[in-house]
Design a protein around this motif. Structure first.
Motif, short mmCIF file in Angstrom:
data_model
loop_
_atom_site.label_atom_id
_atom_site.label_comp_id
_atom_site.label_asym_id
_atom_site.label_seq_id
_atom_site.Cartn_x
_atom_site.Cartn_y
_atom_site.Cartn_z
N PRO A 94 0.81 -1.24 0.00
CA PRO A 94 0.00 0.00 0.00
C PRO A 94 0.83 1.27 0.00
O PRO A 94 0.36 2.32 -0.46
CB PRO A 94 -0.84 -0.13 1.28
N GLU A 95 2.07 1.20 0.51
CA GLU A 95 2.91 2.40 0.55
C GLU A 95 3.74 2.58 -0.71
O GLU A 95 4.48 3.56 -0.84
CB GLU A 95 3.84 2.35 1.77
N SER A 96 3.62 1.65 -1.65
CA SER A 96 4.42 1.73 -2.88
C SER A 96 3.91 2.84 -3.78
O SER A 96 2.75 3.24 -3.73
CB SER A 96 4.39 0.40 -3.63
N PHE A 97 4.80 3.32 -4.65
CA PHE A 97 4.44 4.37 -5.60
C PHE A 97 3.30 3.92 -6.51
O PHE A 97 2.41 4.70 -6.84
CB PHE A 97 5.67 4.74 -6.43
N LEU A 98 3.31 2.65 -6.89
CA LEU A 98 2.26 2.15 -7.78
C LEU A 98 0.89 2.27 -7.15
O LEU A 98 -0.10 2.58 -7.83
CB LEU A 98 2.55 0.69 -8.14
N GLN A 99 0.79 2.03 -5.85
CA GLN A 99 -0.51 1.99 -5.18
C GLN A 99 -0.98 3.34 -4.66
O GLN A 99 -2.16 3.50 -4.35
CB GLN A 99 -0.46 0.99 -4.02
N VAL A 100 -0.10 4.31 -4.58
CA VAL A 100 -0.49 5.60 -4.01
C VAL A 100 -1.52 6.29 -4.90
O VAL A 100 -1.52 6.13 -6.13
CB VAL A 100 0.76 6.49 -3.82
N ASP A 101 -2.41 7.04 -4.29
CA ASP A 101 -3.42 7.79 -5.01
C ASP A 101 -2.77 8.76 -6.00
O ASP A 101 -1.80 9.45 -5.65
CB ASP A 101 -4.29 8.57 -4.02
N LEU A 102 -3.29 8.80 -7.22
CA LEU A 102 -2.69 9.62 -8.27
C LEU A 102 -2.62 11.09 -7.87
O LEU A 102 -1.58 11.75 -8.03
CB LEU A 102 -3.47 9.47 -9.57
N ASP A 103 -3.69 11.65 -7.37
CA ASP A 103 -3.70 13.06 -7.01
C ASP A 103 -2.76 13.36 -5.85
O ASP A 103 -2.13 14.43 -5.80
CB ASP A 103 -5.11 13.52 -6.67
N GLU A 104 -2.64 12.41 -4.91
CA GLU A 104 -1.71 12.62 -3.80
C GLU A 104 -0.28 12.75 -4.31
O GLU A 104 0.45 13.67 -3.93
CB GLU A 104 -1.79 11.45 -2.82
N ALA A 105 0.11 11.83 -5.19
CA ALA A 105 1.47 11.89 -5.75
C ALA A 105 1.65 13.14 -6.59
O ALA A 105 2.70 13.80 -6.54
CB ALA A 105 1.74 10.64 -6.57
N ALA A 106 0.65 13.47 -7.40
CA ALA A 106 0.74 14.65 -8.25
C ALA A 106 0.89 15.92 -7.43
O ALA A 106 1.66 16.83 -7.78
CB ALA A 106 -0.49 14.74 -9.15
N LYS A 107 0.20 16.01 -6.31
CA LYS A 107 0.28 17.21 -5.48
C LYS A 107 1.66 17.37 -4.85
O LYS A 107 2.12 18.50 -4.64
CB LYS A 107 -0.81 17.17 -4.41
N ARG A 108 2.33 16.26 -4.55
CA ARG A 108 3.71 16.36 -4.06
C ARG A 108 4.60 16.97 -5.13
O ARG A 108 5.47 17.79 -4.84
CB ARG A 108 4.24 14.99 -3.65
N LEU A 109 4.38 16.56 -6.38
CA LEU A 109 5.17 17.12 -7.47
C LEU A 109 4.79 18.57 -7.72
O LEU A 109 5.65 19.40 -8.03
CB LEU A 109 4.96 16.28 -8.73
N VAL A 110 3.52 18.90 -7.58
CA VAL A 110 3.05 20.27 -7.80
C VAL A 110 3.75 21.24 -6.86
O VAL A 110 4.08 22.38 -7.24
CB VAL A 110 1.52 20.36 -7.64
N LEU A 111 3.99 20.82 -5.63
CA LEU A 111 4.69 21.69 -4.69
C LEU A 111 6.04 22.12 -5.25
O LEU A 111 6.46 23.27 -5.10
CB LEU A 111 4.88 20.97 -3.35
#
Length: 275
Positions: A94-111
C-alpha cells in the motif's frame, strides 16, 4: 532562461534516459531540477555498504553525484517506496508508488513545480519505455501534476526510439555480436520497447555531452547489472547508443524534429501558448 523539471522513477533512470539533455540545458544557463518518485528501495544492494548505511542512503548519495556530473541544480524526492519489477509482491504494497493515489502523488510534485515556477516538465511515455510499474505511474503523475500546477508547464515525455534500437541491434549482429535483446519483443507490460520513430517529436543531439552521460551512469555504481552493461560497451557503441535523446510532446503535430526542444524555432506553440 527556462526551468526544467525532470521526473524520474528511480535514482539512476535519469542517467540512461535524459542526462544528456540535463547537462546541455545546465551548460546553456537553464535551471535543471531532477525529481525522483521513489527511493529505489528495491534496487541492487552493493557489497560495500558501510555499517549503518542503507541502500536508500547509498542511492541518494549516488543521485547527488550524478547531479554534479550533469550540472543539475536541485535534487528532490517524492519519497515513495519503490514498487519493484512487474509481478513482484512489492507491487501490491500500500505504501508503494504504484498503489499511491494519483492526485496525492501529483500534489507532491506540484509543490516542486510551483516553488520552481517550472517552464517545462519531462516525464515518460505512456508505458514508461518498457512497462515498469513505477515508470508507467510517472507518466500519469507528470500529466496530472501539470494540470494542477499554478502555471501549467510545457510537458514532454522521454522515450526510446524503437527503430533506432532495432538498427543498432542489427548492426551489432552484422559485426558478429549476438544479442538476445529484441526491441520489438514484449517488455514488462507485453508491449514493445519505447516508441516508433513516427510517433516521436524531438531528436536531441547530446553527443557533446557523452562524457557527462557516462559520468552520470558511473555515479550509480551500486546498480551493477545495468550500469555495468553500459560501461562495458565499446566507446563507439556507447556514443551511438547514448549520443541522442528522444522526446514526445503531446499535442504537437506529427513529425520528428532533429533539434533542441528549448529552441522551438519552428513556430509551434504548445496548448498553453508557450513556444
Amino acid at each position: 532562461m527556462s526551468t526544467l523539471v525532470f521526473l524520474h522513477a528511480h535514482p539512476d533512470d535519469e542517467s540512461s534516459l535524459t542526462s544528456g539533455s540535463m547537462a546541455r540545458a545546465a551548460e546553456e544557463g537553464h535551471r535543471v531540477v531532477v525529481v525522483y518518485a521513489t527511493n529505489g528501495d528495491h534496487g541492487e544492494v552493493p557489497d560495500d555498504l558501510a555499517p549503518g548505511e542503507s541502500l536508500v542512503d547509498r542511492r541518494r548519495k549516488e543521485a547527488d553525484a550524478s547531479a554534479a556530473a550533469t550540472g543539475t541544480h536541485r535534487v528532490a524526492w517524492l519519497d515513495y517506496v519503490d514498487s519493484g519489477m512487474t509481478g513482484w509482491v512489492e507491487n501490491t504494497a500500500p505504501e508503494s508508488f504504484l498503489q499511491v493515489d494519483l492526485d496525492e502523488a501529483a500534489k507532491r510534485l506540484v509543490l516542486i513545480l510551483d516553488e520552481e515556477d517550472a517552464d517545462i516538465l519531462i516525464g515518460y511515455d505512456w508505458h514508461g519505455g518498457y512497462g515498469h510499474p513505477d515508470h508507467i505511474k510517472v507518466h500519469h503523475v507528470a500529466h496530472r501534476a501539470a494540470e494542477l500546477a499554478a502555471r501549467k508547464p510545457r510537458v514532454l515525455e522521454a522515450t526510446s526510439n524503437r527503430d533506432r534500437m532495432r538498427m543498432w541491434r542489427d548492426l551489432a549482429k552484422a559485426s558478429g555480436t549476438e544479442s538476445e535483446f529484441d526491441p520489438d519483443g514484449p517488455m514488462d507490460d507485453g508491449n514493445p520497447m519505447g516508441t516508433p520513430e513516427s510517433d516521436i517529436h524531438w531528436q536531441v543531439d547530446v553527443s557533446p555531452y557523452i562524457g557527462h552521460r557516462r559520468a552520470a551512469m558511473q555515479a550509480h555504481a551500486s546498480q551493477v547489472t545495468d550500469i555495468g552493461m553500459f560501461m562495458a560497451m565499446p566507446p563507439e557503441m556507447f556514443a551511438g547508443a547514448f549520443g541522442t535523446e528522444f522526446y514526445i510532446e503531446p499535442g504537437r503535430p506529427a513529425g520528428m524534429v532533429d533539434g533542441w526542444f528549448l529552441d522551438a524555432t519552428d513556430g509551434y506553440l504548445s496548448q498553453d501558448g508557450q513556444s
